[in-house]
Design an enzyme around this catalytic site. Sequence first.
Site, PDB file in Angstrom:
ATOM      1  N   GLY A   1      44.558   8.662 -29.434  1.00 14.23           N
ATOM      2  CA  GLY A   1      44.211   7.283 -29.106  1.00 14.23           C
ATOM      3  C   GLY A   1      43.150   6.758 -30.042  1.00 14.23           C
ATOM      4  O   GLY A   1      42.916   7.301 -31.117  1.00 14.23           O
ATOM      5  N   ASN A   2      42.518   5.654 -29.632  1.00 12.74           N
ATOM      6  CA  ASN A   2      41.447   5.083 -30.439  1.00 12.74           C
ATOM      7  C   ASN A   2      40.380   4.511 -29.518  1.00 12.74           C
ATOM      8  O   ASN A   2      40.485   4.598 -28.298  1.00 12.74           O
ATOM      9  CB  ASN A   2      41.992   4.003 -31.386  1.00 12.74           C
ATOM     10  CG  ASN A   2      42.720   2.906 -30.648  1.00 12.74           C
ATOM     11  OD1 ASN A   2      42.150   2.238 -29.795  1.00 12.74           O
ATOM     12  ND2 ASN A   2      44.007   2.724 -30.952  1.00 12.74           N
ATOM     13  N   ARG A   3      39.360   3.906 -30.086  1.00 11.88           N
ATOM     14  CA  ARG A   3      38.191   3.488 -29.322  1.00 11.88           C
ATOM     15  C   ARG A   3      38.302   2.071 -28.761  1.00 11.88           C
ATOM     16  O   ARG A   3      37.334   1.553 -28.213  1.00 11.88           O
ATOM     17  CB  ARG A   3      36.941   3.579 -30.212  1.00 11.88           C
ATOM     18  CG  ARG A   3      36.571   4.997 -30.613  1.00 11.88           C
ATOM     19  CD  ARG A   3      35.489   4.989 -31.670  1.00 11.88           C
ATOM     20  NE  ARG A   3      34.348   4.173 -31.260  1.00 11.88           N
ATOM     21  CZ  ARG A   3      33.405   3.738 -32.103  1.00 11.88           C
ATOM     22  NH1 ARG A   3      33.504   4.022 -33.396  1.00 11.88           N
ATOM     23  NH2 ARG A   3      32.397   3.014 -31.655  1.00 11.88           N
TER      24      ARG A   3
ATOM     25  N   ALA B   1      45.226  -2.420 -30.185  1.00 10.99           N
ATOM     26  CA  ALA B   1      45.078  -1.410 -31.238  1.00 10.99           C
ATOM     27  C   ALA B   1      46.157  -0.349 -31.004  1.00 10.99           C
ATOM     28  O   ALA B   1      45.903   0.684 -30.367  1.00 10.99           O
ATOM     29  CB  ALA B   1      43.684  -0.805 -31.197  1.00 10.99           C
TER      30      ALA B   1
END
Length: 409
Positions: free
Chosen positions: A217-219, A284
Amino acid sequence: MTPGREPLPPWAGRRVVLGVCGGIAAYKSVQVARDLTLRGATVDVVLTDAARRFVAPMSFEGVTGHGPLIDIFAVGDAALHVSLGREADCVCVAPATADFIARAASGRASDLLTTVLVATDAPVVIAPAMNDRMFAHPRTRASLAVLEEDLRYRRVGPAEGRLAAGEGSGPGRMVEPATIVDAVGRALGDGGPLAGSRVLVTAAGTREPVDPVRYLGNRSSGKMGYALARAAWLRGAEVTLVSGPSTVPVPYGVEMVRVETALEMCDAVLERVGGVDVAVHAAAVADYRPRVPRTEKVKRGVAGDALTVDLVANPDIAAASAARMKAGSVAVGFALETSELLTRARRKLDAKGFDLIVANRAGEKGAGFEIDTNRVTIIVRGEQPRELPVMDKFAVACEILDVVEERLA
């Protein structure tokens, strides 16, 4: 100033009459008056006689800068109800008691507040608050139905939850001040280029499962996309928010579609994008996913010091959407870059067929992930870039939608 509470459209420069009836929820109305004032509205508070038994008039003077109005027969201002009704851009009644709702539905003008309603052409937002049995009473429901037949009236709530002491819980609780403030904003903002349009917003990151426990995943927190959905709804749009996992509260009035993976987001977007007027791709989305997620948790003792995960590209949701959007619609993209910001953003603008793109630099102070502010540059095809300073994300959303409305108009 508290993020999200500086003077901003649709509240800034507008006049709101806030009517307060006699109920225990009246204490929340002080917060409503405060928040409307902080957002730039001029707030005229009208208290019923019963309201004064629950909340002190001076409380409203402290948050609005001027005292509340009570007496319909005030000496020297015999036409007060007419001037309040004529000058109001919106009338909000919170809490709206069963007694008030019955009187308003019958067209009575028995005190200053009901007289203002008869004298105004402005939209009216009512926030019912009462015992659950009173709310369920056939007469109350019939009175609400009469008001809702009048297109000026907009009801917000009631919510379900704890009622006054000894009354348990159920439907009848007044919604929270933030929701009332947004309902007033919707009444004030309706009528512009976005009013009645359909807007689709994607937000937050996606999670691509490696095994039943871990994911790639991402932030992304989703704050920017959620702010855009809220701002579009306030301007009168019907908004669908397709979001990956996020802890941000869902904006009032927005249709929520929750997804987890990029494939789920792609399906949700492509199912809907053909019928929208504006698509904002703020999510995102993970570029890659494990080709075959493990069905069992990967054990370090088994995998050893190195773990290889075979990745495959996810679909390009924005590019796939462009082919399905109807003529005259507007597509908005986002570009988060670590270098060559404008060059890469323009390249993405052309490659994916966006009408405009919002570019920001990863790691810049006051911008980016998991915070309430952002610093962006808006790039419109054939125009000079519009570079914005560090701003609250809701303010950034308003700037972006200003450009969208220019394109729609």
